[in-house]
Motif scaffolding. Structure first.
Motif, PDB file in Angstrom:
ATOM      1  N   LEU A  84      47.071  29.168  21.917  1.00  0.00           N
ATOM      2  CA  LEU A  84      47.701  28.099  22.694  1.00  0.00           C
ATOM      3  C   LEU A  84      46.788  27.550  23.801  1.00  0.00           C
ATOM      4  CD1 LEU A  84      50.400  26.499  22.979  1.00  0.00           C
ATOM      5  CD2 LEU A  84      51.081  28.206  24.647  1.00  0.00           C
ATOM      6  N   PRO A  85      46.313  28.400  24.742  1.00  0.00           N
ATOM      7  CA  PRO A  85      45.416  27.839  25.765  1.00  0.00           C
ATOM      8  C   PRO A  85      44.106  27.331  25.171  1.00  0.00           C
ATOM      9  CG  PRO A  85      45.561  30.228  25.999  1.00  0.00           C
ATOM     10  CD  PRO A  85      46.570  29.817  24.977  1.00  0.00           C
ATOM     11  N   LEU A  86      43.671  27.938  24.059  1.00  0.00           N
ATOM     12  CA  LEU A  86      42.427  27.481  23.441  1.00  0.00           C
ATOM     13  C   LEU A  86      42.570  26.048  22.948  1.00  0.00           C
ATOM     14  CD1 LEU A  86      39.577  28.047  22.243  1.00  0.00           C
ATOM     15  CD2 LEU A  86      40.732  28.669  20.132  1.00  0.00           C
ATOM     16  N   MET A  87      43.652  25.780  22.211  1.00  0.00           N
ATOM     17  CA  MET A  87      43.772  24.466  21.600  1.00  0.00           C
ATOM     18  C   MET A  87      44.193  23.391  22.591  1.00  0.00           C
ATOM     19  SD  MET A  87      45.322  25.454  17.874  1.00  0.00           S
ATOM     20  CE  MET A  87      45.137  23.870  17.104  1.00  0.00           C
ATOM     21  N   THR A  88      44.997  23.751  23.607  1.00  0.00           N
ATOM     22  CA  THR A  88      45.488  22.711  24.495  1.00  0.00           C
ATOM     23  C   THR A  88      44.602  22.503  25.721  1.00  0.00           C
ATOM     24  OG1 THR A  88      46.902  24.317  25.568  1.00  0.00           O
ATOM     25  CG2 THR A  88      47.886  23.009  23.834  1.00  0.00           C
ATOM     26  N   LEU A  89      43.924  23.555  26.186  1.00  0.00           N
ATOM     27  CA  LEU A  89      43.134  23.427  27.409  1.00  0.00           C
ATOM     28  C   LEU A  89      41.649  23.688  27.176  1.00  0.00           C
ATOM     29  CD1 LEU A  89      45.469  25.404  29.823  1.00  0.00           C
ATOM     30  CD2 LEU A  89      45.133  22.947  29.801  1.00  0.00           C
ATOM     31  N   GLY A  90      41.314  24.232  26.008  1.00  0.00           N
ATOM     32  CA  GLY A  90      39.926  24.611  25.769  1.00  0.00           C
ATOM     33  C   GLY A  90      39.560  25.885  26.489  1.00  0.00           C
ATOM     34  N   ILE A  91      40.576  26.671  26.871  1.00  0.00           N
ATOM     35  CA  ILE A  91      40.321  27.929  27.557  1.00  0.00           C
ATOM     36  C   ILE A  91      40.631  29.073  26.608  1.00  0.00           C
ATOM     37  CG2 ILE A  91      41.172  29.463  29.371  1.00  0.00           C
ATOM     38  CD1 ILE A  91      41.322  27.214  31.198  1.00  0.00           C
ATOM     39  N   PRO A  92      39.657  29.925  26.303  1.00  0.00           N
ATOM     40  CA  PRO A  92      39.933  31.020  25.382  1.00  0.00           C
ATOM     41  C   PRO A  92      40.763  32.100  26.056  1.00  0.00           C
ATOM     42  CG  PRO A  92      37.666  31.125  26.131  1.00  0.00           C
ATOM     43  CD  PRO A  92      38.262  29.910  26.758  1.00  0.00           C
ATOM     44  N   GLY A  93      41.751  32.627  25.322  1.00  0.00           N
ATOM     45  CA  GLY A  93      42.612  33.655  25.891  1.00  0.00           C
ATOM     46  C   GLY A  93      41.989  35.036  25.822  1.00  0.00           C
ATOM     47  N   ASP A  94      41.096  35.265  24.878  1.00  0.00           N
ATOM     48  CA  ASP A  94      40.447  36.572  24.777  1.00  0.00           C
ATOM     49  C   ASP A  94      39.079  36.382  24.107  1.00  0.00           C
ATOM     50  OD1 ASP A  94      41.080  36.060  22.185  1.00  0.00           O
ATOM     51  OD2 ASP A  94      42.622  37.595  22.023  1.00  0.00           O
ATOM     52  N   THR A  95      38.427  37.492  23.774  1.00  0.00           N
ATOM     53  CA  THR A  95      37.068  37.356  23.252  1.00  0.00           C
ATOM     54  C   THR A  95      37.036  36.728  21.861  1.00  0.00           C
ATOM     55  OG1 THR A  95      37.245  39.670  22.630  1.00  0.00           O
ATOM     56  CG2 THR A  95      35.994  39.164  24.598  1.00  0.00           C
ATOM     57  N   VAL A  96      38.065  36.996  21.045  1.00  0.00           N
ATOM     58  CA  VAL A  96      38.054  36.399  19.702  1.00  0.00           C
ATOM     59  C   VAL A  96      38.185  34.888  19.796  1.00  0.00           C
ATOM     60  CG1 VAL A  96      39.052  36.441  17.421  1.00  0.00           C
ATOM     61  CG2 VAL A  96      39.230  38.440  18.843  1.00  0.00           C
ATOM     62  N   THR A  97      39.135  34.432  20.605  1.00  0.00           N
ATOM     63  CA  THR A  97      39.302  32.990  20.721  1.00  0.00           C
ATOM     64  C   THR A  97      38.102  32.373  21.445  1.00  0.00           C
ATOM     65  OG1 THR A  97      40.837  33.546  22.501  1.00  0.00           O
ATOM     66  CG2 THR A  97      41.773  32.647  20.499  1.00  0.00           C
ATOM     67  N   ALA A  98      37.376  33.179  22.208  1.00  0.00           N
ATOM     68  CA  ALA A  98      36.155  32.671  22.833  1.00  0.00           C
ATOM     69  C   ALA A  98      35.154  32.274  21.752  1.00  0.00           C
ATOM     70  CB  ALA A  98      35.552  33.712  23.760  1.00  0.00           C
ATOM     71  N   ILE A  99      35.045  33.094  20.703  1.00  0.00           N
ATOM     72  CA  ILE A  99      34.120  32.728  19.622  1.00  0.00           C
ATOM     73  C   ILE A  99      34.689  31.578  18.809  1.00  0.00           C
ATOM     74  CG2 ILE A  99      32.727  33.598  17.753  1.00  0.00           C
ATOM     75  CD1 ILE A  99      33.302  36.309  18.687  1.00  0.00           C
ATOM     76  N   MET A 100      36.019  31.562  18.667  1.00  0.00           N
ATOM     77  CA  MET A 100      36.630  30.441  17.958  1.00  0.00           C
ATOM     78  C   MET A 100      36.274  29.138  18.676  1.00  0.00           C
ATOM     79  SD  MET A 100      38.783  31.636  15.488  1.00  0.00           S
ATOM     80  CE  MET A 100      40.268  30.732  15.379  1.00  0.00           C
ATOM     81  N   LEU A 101      36.254  29.204  20.014  1.00  0.00           N
ATOM     82  CA  LEU A 101      35.871  28.029  20.794  1.00  0.00           C
ATOM     83  C   LEU A 101      34.472  27.587  20.383  1.00  0.00           C
ATOM     84  CD1 LEU A 101      36.364  26.108  23.266  1.00  0.00           C
ATOM     85  CD2 LEU A 101      35.284  27.826  24.666  1.00  0.00           C
ATOM     86  N   GLY A 102      33.569  28.587  20.250  1.00  0.00           N
ATOM     87  CA  GLY A 102      32.227  28.285  19.777  1.00  0.00           C
ATOM     88  C   GLY A 102      32.264  27.615  18.415  1.00  0.00           C
ATOM     89  N   GLY A 103      33.149  28.112  17.546  1.00  0.00           N
ATOM     90  CA  GLY A 103      33.282  27.547  16.212  1.00  0.00           C
ATOM     91  C   GLY A 103      33.728  26.090  16.255  1.00  0.00           C
ATOM     92  N   PHE A 104      34.681  25.786  17.115  1.00  0.00           N
ATOM     93  CA  PHE A 104      35.136  24.404  17.280  1.00  0.00           C
ATOM     94  C   PHE A 104      33.960  23.527  17.711  1.00  0.00           C
ATOM     95  CE2 PHE A 104      39.724  23.972  16.941  1.00  0.00           C
ATOM     96  CZ  PHE A 104      40.190  25.265  17.030  1.00  0.00           C
ATOM     97  N   LEU A 105      33.221  24.004  18.730  1.00  0.00           N
ATOM     98  CA  LEU A 105      32.160  23.184  19.312  1.00  0.00           C
ATOM     99  C   LEU A 105      31.052  22.929  18.296  1.00  0.00           C
ATOM    100  CD1 LEU A 105      31.955  24.773  22.866  1.00  0.00           C
ATOM    101  CD2 LEU A 105      33.071  22.641  22.191  1.00  0.00           C
TER     102      LEU A 105
END
Lengths: 161, 506
Positions: B320-341
């Motif tokens: 949720l915070p990853l997709m709406t704010l670009g803020i990763p909630g934990d380390t896995v979503t942090a890498i997902m953020l990298g994947g998006f970018l």
């Protein structure tokens, strides 16, 4: 628990040292009046130093260190092998250093075979044939899989194909 | 919304993406199940594979890995009595005893089915909440973003395991490492030591692979030669109907599962803490609210239900915070953020406007991967159990080679490979010093966001910092951050062992 306290003091000292080094590096950046690119680094450097000091003071004042007594498991049955760690690090460093020139295929086989040997549990006998076979298979599969399926050219080095 | 979702399913139901996702779920389950490998590692190592894929295929694969790895932890938690990932710690408490009493299949079946339900629940919540939150977030400016980044960073630093001082230090150090490279706003080169490769700073993926994968390998080198590896016992699947438990048992667990689902979702949404915390919290609450709390820890299926529902409900929460704010909630979503970018997509409120179809493709992929997980994990159990027996001294060197390939694949330079070794050493140092690595990662990722928005906000208000406090939303988040630290200092003053600590120790 004196050993534990000493360890925590060293950790605090390293934390402080990291902060100081970052502060010195920040001070050498070009800057101008007002808020510039050094503003946040100064803020961070101060925070790092303060936290390092705080840790040192807390540990120093504590009669015996509270930190990590439960989770670090002092005197745990598992023996720590410094030698294995150093050899492993040397292997990884050597692998990376030679990767470009010798090439991925050869270096991966060499690295894997040696690393398998180094990490083989003391209770087991090293199975040289199996190790060599796994090393070669892994290296070849990864090299060609990435080349054909994922368009990633790994360093070919001496073997030119 | 429904037609967008239908289009999303349409995109996912192509042969290529379905095969990729099936592989992703299977690999994820293996990474979750093998102790020492984690969801973070699975996503980090497979991210380079997605470089040449389209965003839909690439993100579907990452999502599949995430779901597989989060639920895979229960296999080793029940069969080996070792949690495969931190998110299954509480599963061991009752799953282990159930296995010893000969109810292994029942425990696994319950774990898998409630993992499935928890995931589906959280995805439904994500699909419902995300567009609303995105609408609100559209109005956020630099002041709000700076405050949210600071708040997230404080939260993760104070809530991660170990001392708060070390957690904050890790967060600040991660932030400091992120300042390497060309500075935002005035483009001064900082801390590059004249390495041209450092102009862009350290790549996020090299930091992750180093801290989580390489550090883990060095750690195993330390004890691996003398440590004994647990042997997974096999379970008989003969005469098993459905998922190995009765409808009555299922019905009895519905209130427990609902509660655990909400706990998992809520904790998952909070930045910094996720499944690793929520499974323990919901286990404790489930035990307190149960009719027969004395049977918990001795093989009550309620314990498995609470833990597994909660940890999987964190998936939708963390997205949720990853997709709406670009803020990763934990380390896995942090890498997902990298994947998006990497695929040229900037997560944030605009994502829902500019990339609507892609958002719903991700939702569809989440749902499909959850169904795949349900069937593959239960009916493929025997294969996964076999993989638990692969010796560590064979597995980890191969993982290291994959780390090297992943780092090299970023931009075909050996420099990045040296970076993972550097961060591997740093991660190992963190382990030795008892410093949590997660705040470092989040600091590294949120650092540039905090700094850029701070500088922009200050430019907007002519260098007046009080503009941040006059903005209501920013002021609330900054206030919360300060309150959090003060509250933590206060509770640290009165040294009192919390119930979480006690549970962890037993």
């Amino acid at each position: 628990m004196a050993a534990n306290k000493k360890k925590e003091l060293i950790i605090g000292a390293v934390m402080l040292a990291v902060g100081v080094v970052y502060l010195v590096l920040t001070a050498r950046l070009p800057s101008h009046d007002g808020i510039d690119a050094t503003f946040v680094p100064y803020l961070l450097a101060t925070t790092l130093c303060v936290l390092g000091l705080l840790h040192l003071v807390t540990v120093f004042k504590a009669p015996q260190a509270v930190e990590g007594t439960s989770e670090e498991g002092e005197g745990a049955p598992e023996t720590i092998s410094v030698k294995t760690v150093i050899v492993t690090l040397a292997l990884i460093a050597g692998y990376v250093a030679l990767l470009q020139h010798v090439g991925f295929l050869i270096m991966t086989v060499v690295y894997l075979y040696l690393q398998f040997l180094v990490l083989t549990p003391v209770t087991q006998k090293a199975n040289h044939i199996a190790y060599a076979a796994i090393a070669v298979a892994t290296s070849v599969v990864i090299y060609f899989l990435f080349r054909e399926a994922f368009d990633l050219l790994l360093p070919s080095g001496l073997l030119n194909f | 919304m429904l037609d967008l979702l239908a289009a999303g399913f349409g995109a996912v139901f192509s042969a290529q993406i379905l095969i990729l996702m099936a592989i992703g779920v299977a690999v994820g389950i293996v990474f979750g199940a093998v102790p020492g490998l984690s969801a973070t590692m699975a996503v980090a190592l497979c991210l380079p594979l997605t470089f040449t894929m389209g965003p839909q295929a690439g993100l579907s694969l990452l999502v599949a890995l995430f779901i597989g790895a989060t639920s895979g932890g229960l296999i080793s938690a029940i069969l080996l009595k070792i949690p495969g990932t931190p998110s299954s710690i509480a599963t061991v408490f009752d799953g282990g005893p159930l296995m010893e009493q000969g109810h292994g299949v029942k425990a696994l079946g319950i774990g898998i089915v409630f993992s499935f339900l928890g995931t589906i629940f959280s995805i439904a919540a994500l699909m419902f909440l995300a567009p609303q939150l995105a609408k609100v977030a559209l109005r956020f400016g630099p002041h709000e973003y700076f405050a949210i980044a600071v708040f997230s960073l404080t939260l993760i630093a104070t809530l991660s395991t170990g001392s708060m001082v070390k957690g904050l230090f890790a967060g600040a150090l991660g932030f400091a490492v992120s300042t390497v490279g060309i500075a935002p706003v005035d483009a001064i080169r900082r801390f590059t030591f004249d390495f041209a490769e450092l102009n862009g700073g350290f790549a996020m993926l090299t930091v992750m692979i180093g801290m989580f994968a390489v550090a883990e390998i060095i750690k195993v080198a330390e004890t691996g030669r003398t440590a004994s590896q647990g042997k997974a016992r096999s379970v008989s699947m003969k005469n098993i109907k459905g998922f190995g438990f009765s409808m009555k048992e299922f019905r009895e667990q519905i209130p427990n599962a609902t509660r655990s689902g909400f706990i998992g979702l809520g904790i998952g949404i909070l930045p910094g803490i996720g499944a690793g915390t929520s499974n323990i919290v919901s286990y404790i609450i489930s035990k307190k609210r149960a009719k027969n709390p004395e049977t918990y820890g001795k093989g009550n299926i309620g314990g498995v239900v609470a833990s597994e529902t909660a940890n999987n409900a964190g998936i939708g929460g963390a997205m949720l915070p990853l997709m709406t704010l670009g803020i990763p909630g934990d380390t896995v979503t942090a890498i997902m953020l990298g994947g998006f970018l990497i695929h040229g997509i900037q997560p944030g409120p605009l994502l829902f406007i500019s990339q609507g179809p892609l958002v719903y493709t991700i939702f569809a992929a989440l749902i499909v991967a959850t169904f795949m997980m349900l069937f593959m994990e239960f009916y493929g159990l025997r294969i996964f159990i076999k993989l638990l027996d692969v010796p560590k001294h064979i597995l980890l060197p191969i993982i290291l080679v994959l780390c090297v390939v992943g780092a090299f694949g970023l931009s075909s330079r050996i420099f990045d490979v040296w970076s993972i070794l550097l961060f591997g050493l740093l991660g190992y140092g963190f382990v030795k010093a008892g410093i949590p690595p997660a705040p470092f990662i989040i600091g590294f990722i949120l650092g540039p966001m905090a700094e850029t928005n701070l500088r922009r906000g200050l430019m907007l208000s002519n260098g007046n910092f009080f503009a941040f406090l006059q903005n209501p939303i920013a002021a609330v988040f900054l206030g919360l951050a300060v309150a959090f630290i003060l509250w933590h200092v206060y509770s640290a003053m009165r040294v009192k062992k919390s119930s979480v600590d006690q549970i962890l120790r037993t």
